[in-house]
Design an enzyme around this catalytic site. Structure first.
Site, PDB file in Angstrom:
ATOM      1  N   GLY A 196       0.846  -1.180   0.000  1.00  0.00           N
ATOM      2  CA  GLY A 196       0.000   0.000   0.000  1.00  0.00           C
ATOM      3  C   GLY A 196       0.884   1.232   0.000  1.00  0.00           C
TER       4      GLY A 196
ATOM      5  N   GLN B   2       3.263   9.901   0.987  1.00  0.00           N
ATOM      6  CA  GLN B   2       4.514   9.152   1.034  1.00  0.00           C
ATOM      7  C   GLN B   2       5.370   9.386  -0.213  1.00  0.00           C
ATOM      8  OE1 GLN B   2       2.476   5.283   2.276  1.00  0.00           O
ATOM      9  NE2 GLN B   2       4.520   5.130   3.187  1.00  0.00           N
TER      10      GLN B   2
ATOM     11  N   HIS C 257      -4.082   1.389   7.829  1.00  0.00           N
ATOM     12  CA  HIS C 257      -2.744   1.984   7.780  1.00  0.00           C
ATOM     13  C   HIS C 257      -2.713   3.154   6.788  1.00  0.00           C
ATOM     14  CE1 HIS C 257       1.803   1.527   7.767  1.00  0.00           C
ATOM     15  NE2 HIS C 257       1.615   2.170   6.634  1.00  0.00           N
ATOM     16  N   GLU C 258      -3.263   2.935   5.581  1.00  0.00           N
ATOM     17  CA  GLU C 258      -3.240   3.982   4.554  1.00  0.00           C
ATOM     18  C   GLU C 258      -4.135   5.161   4.937  1.00  0.00           C
ATOM     19  OE1 GLU C 258      -0.797   3.811   2.635  1.00  0.00           O
ATOM     20  OE2 GLU C 258      -0.415   1.681   2.964  1.00  0.00           O
TER      21      GLU C 258
ATOM     22  N   HIS D 299      -2.244   7.374   7.257  1.00  0.00           N
ATOM     23  CA  HIS D 299      -1.297   8.246   6.558  1.00  0.00           C
ATOM     24  C   HIS D 299      -1.970   9.535   6.096  1.00  0.00           C
ATOM     25  CE1 HIS D 299       2.561   6.310   6.296  1.00  0.00           C
ATOM     26  NE2 HIS D 299       2.058   5.185   5.817  1.00  0.00           N
TER      27      HIS D 299
ATOM     28  N   CYS E  81       6.255  -0.092   7.091  1.00  0.00           N
ATOM     29  CA  CYS E  81       5.851   1.085   6.322  1.00  0.00           C
ATOM     30  C   CYS E  81       6.980   1.445   5.378  1.00  0.00           C
ATOM     31  CB  CYS E  81       5.565   2.233   7.285  1.00  0.00           C
ATOM     32  SG  CYS E  81       5.058   3.761   6.480  1.00  0.00           S
ATOM     33  N   LEU E  82       6.640   1.790   4.152  1.00  0.00           N
ATOM     34  CA  LEU E  82       7.658   2.180   3.176  1.00  0.00           C
ATOM     35  C   LEU E  82       8.374   3.462   3.587  1.00  0.00           C
ATOM     36  CD1 LEU E  82       5.819   1.327  -0.159  1.00  0.00           C
ATOM     37  CD2 LEU E  82       7.505  -0.040   1.100  1.00  0.00           C
TER      38      LEU E  82
END
Length: 179
Positions: A56, A61, A146-147, A150, A104-105
């Site tokens: 995701g 991000q 999670h997204e 963000h 997380c990226l």
């Protein structure tokens, strides 16, 4: 399958925003223009997510403060879910609360046991303005929550406390990207 129908096939990989960048802790703005720029952003986000081997990715991000995320994530039954949501609203997060590994990226190489509900429903729009409702269970429900975090200016570390939070922040400070 036509090349253009593969998400991210035409996109370019954008640099990732990493922990410490204020963009990750700023609430994203609603999308008002559903034109070609938005379609390009979604393509680039898919390309970036795949290049980073994520499941995701939220627009902030990649440095774009808009309410958009993409996903290519399995649920606990190994059913693959692929798509994107513009102006998402988390309308349901319920069921059993499970602590599971979450990464997380924007914090490459790190993860921590994070509590999330095992069921989530997100409503929003596609890049062309069509209404969409996405239902997730298990791992995919975790991804949806999670997204959405963000886009509200949060990262999973914000949900941690005590030793889990201290450990992740300590590792982030020592990571090559954290200096």
């Amino acid at each position: 399958m036509r090349h253009s129908s593969i998400p991210g096939a035409r996109g370019r990989v954008r640099p990732l925003t990493l922990l410490g960048d204020p963009a990750l802790h700023t609430e994203c703005a609603e999308v008002t223009d559903f034109g070609p720029e938005l379609a390009r952003l979604v393509e680039d986000m898919f390309a970036t997510m795949y290049a980073a081997e994520g499941v995701g990715l939220a627009a902030n991000q990649v440095g774009v403060p808009l309410r958009v995320f993409v996903y290519d994530c399995p649920d606990d039954e190994d059913v693959r879910h692929v798509g994107h949501v513009v102006n998402p609203r988390l309308v349901e997060a319920d069921g059993v609360v499970l602590r599971g590994p979450e990464g997380c990226l924007s914090l490459p190489g790190l993860e921590a046991g994070t509590e999330r509900y095992d069921h989530a429903v997100v409503e929003g729009f596609t890049a062309t303005g069509e209404p969409v409702t996405v239902h997730g269970t298990g791992w995919f429900a975790r991804c949806l929550q999670h997204e959405c975090d963000h886009l509200a200016g949060g990262v999973y570390v914000d949900r941690l406390s005590g030793w889990r939070k201290r450990r992740v922040l300590r590792k982030a400070a020592r990571a090559p990207w954290g200096r």
